[in-house]
Design an enzyme around this catalytic site. Structure first.
Site, PDB file in Angstrom:
ATOM      1  N   HIS A 163       0.821  -1.219   0.000  1.00  0.00           N
ATOM      2  CA  HIS A 163       0.000   0.000   0.000  1.00  0.00           C
ATOM      3  C   HIS A 163       0.852   1.265   0.000  1.00  0.00           C
ATOM      4  O   HIS A 163       0.317   2.355  -0.231  1.00  0.00           O
ATOM      5  CB  HIS A 163      -0.934   0.019   1.213  1.00  0.00           C
ATOM      6  N   ASP A 199      -2.839 -10.272  -2.629  1.00  0.00           N
ATOM      7  CA  ASP A 199      -3.451  -9.878  -1.366  1.00  0.00           C
ATOM      8  C   ASP A 199      -4.950  -9.616  -1.560  1.00  0.00           C
ATOM      9  O   ASP A 199      -5.387  -9.266  -2.652  1.00  0.00           O
ATOM     10  CB  ASP A 199      -2.762  -8.605  -0.867  1.00  0.00           C
ATOM     11  N   HIS A 201      -6.480  -7.135  -0.501  1.00  0.00           N
ATOM     12  CA  HIS A 201      -6.621  -5.704  -0.744  1.00  0.00           C
ATOM     13  C   HIS A 201      -5.723  -5.285  -1.914  1.00  0.00           C
ATOM     14  O   HIS A 201      -4.589  -5.744  -2.027  1.00  0.00           O
ATOM     15  CB  HIS A 201      -6.243  -4.914   0.512  1.00  0.00           C
ATOM     16  N   ASP A 288      -4.608 -13.024   3.162  1.00  0.00           N
ATOM     17  CA  ASP A 288      -5.855 -12.588   3.794  1.00  0.00           C
ATOM     18  C   ASP A 288      -7.057 -12.889   2.907  1.00  0.00           C
ATOM     19  O   ASP A 288      -8.174 -12.440   3.190  1.00  0.00           O
ATOM     20  CB  ASP A 288      -5.799 -11.106   4.164  1.00  0.00           C
TER      21      ASP A 288
END
Length: 347
Positions: A163, A199, A201, A288
């Site tokens: 990120h 991921d 996200h 995740d």
């Protein structure tokens, strides 16, 4: 497979984060990396390596000098405001949103926090710089190991990185390990590098870093940003710009997606990868996507990660795996190491 382990990761340990309107214990904790390390030891997979330190100019290949200077001095600046801040993490509370300027760095430390961050869920702590910098060392070392003949390497570090942009942190990330690895591979002689982000996200930081470039193909499988963090990037119509047009592929999936939909998207990614002709692959390995993860609404199971590792092996590319997200700590080690074992035993 060599595992470049960040022995300093535990120095970054936030007291809490803002989540859904409340201050809660951090989801991103030292126990995450500890669980993976323990599972690697239990299976006897690979060899643990301590990274060599890399100069700041290696980080400046991805991150701006102004941002790196901020991160290096942030904790001392925080303490200079009030010695009592030693018992509090630094968390942003104001941001330069649309119409506000971001080209001038404020003198006010709280304003600096907002200038360089994207959320209030990423606490900056006394050990953040050391942990993040050692993680970046791991990433560069792991990339260089491919030049030295390794088929694959693994970066076991936290805080994660995907990120983080060139000049901002957020989503628990401060330095973008995947981008640093990809850039080092290019600097080490690779003509083209692919980054595959798995991921839950979207890897907004990695996308933003390479969005205008044709030498790095970025592909991300992730939850639809209309529903999930980072919310403001990761849509399917984001294809790159300028020289990078066509070298960014987002494959967002709806909440509740399970293995059939996820692996179908993975196959789309692999076909695009094969057509790109990369010399090496960097995998942002977030698990995740697991059904039991507290921050996910995908439903993959532990056995699916063995299958994932096997599929990546058949791409036939020298590969750097970068540990990203995954917050179901009890199953985390098994899920991560399943990917690595599936990769190692496939061929």
């Amino acid at each position: 497979m060599l595992t470049f382990y960040n022995e300093q990761h535990g120095l970054h340990h936030g007291r809490g984060e803002f989540f859904r309107g409340a201050m809660v214990p951090c989801f991103e904790t030292p126990a995450r990396a500890d669980a993976v390390l323990a599972e690697l030891g239990r299976r006897g997979l690979g060899r643990i390596v301590t990274p060599q330190g890399v100069p700041l100019m290696s980080l400046e290949r991805i991150h701006t000098p102004r941002y790196l200077h901020f991160l290096r001095h942030a904790w001392s600046d925080w303490l200079a405001l009030d010695p009592a801040n030693a018992g509090r993490d630094a968390i942003a509370s104001v941001w330069p949103v649309r119409t506000l300027r971001h080209d001038i760095e404020p003198d006010n430390f709280s304003a600096k926090l907002g200038l360089y961050s994207m959320d209030s869920g990423t606490p900056l702590t006394a050990g953040t710089w050391t942990a993040a910098k050692t993680g970046a060392d791991c990433a560069v070392n792991a990339a260089h190991a491919l030049r030295l003949g390794e088929r694959a390497s693994f970066v076991l570090s936290r805080p994660p990185g995907h990120h983080a942009g060139a000049d901002f942190y957020g989503g628990y990330c401060f330095l973008n390990n995947a981008a640093l690895a990809a850039q080092h591979l290019l600097d080490d002689g690779a003509g083209k590098v692919a980054v595959l982000d798995l991921d839950y996200h979207h890897g907004n930081g990695t996308q933003s870093i390479f969005y205008g470039r044709a030498d790095v193909l970025f592909i991300s499988l992730h939850a639809d940003p209309r529903h999930e963090y980072p919310f403001y990037l990761g849509h399917a119509d984001e294809r790159g710009e300028g020289a990078g047009l066509g070298y960014n592929l987002n494959l967002p999936l709806p909440p509740g997606s399970g293995a059939p939909a996820w692996f179908a998207a993975l196959e789309t990614a692999c076909i695009r990868l094969a057509g790109f002709g990369a010399d090496a692959l960097v995998v942002s390995l977030g698990v995740d996507t697991f059904a039991g993860d507290p921050l996910s609404r995908f439903t993959l199971h532990s056995a699916d990660y063995l299958r994932l590792g096997e599929r990546l092996a058949y791409l036939g590319l020298p590969t750097v795996f970068i540990f990203e997200g995954g917050y179901a700590v009890k199953e985390l080690g098994v899920n991560v190491v399943n990917v690595l074992e599936g990769f190692e035993t496939a061929l």
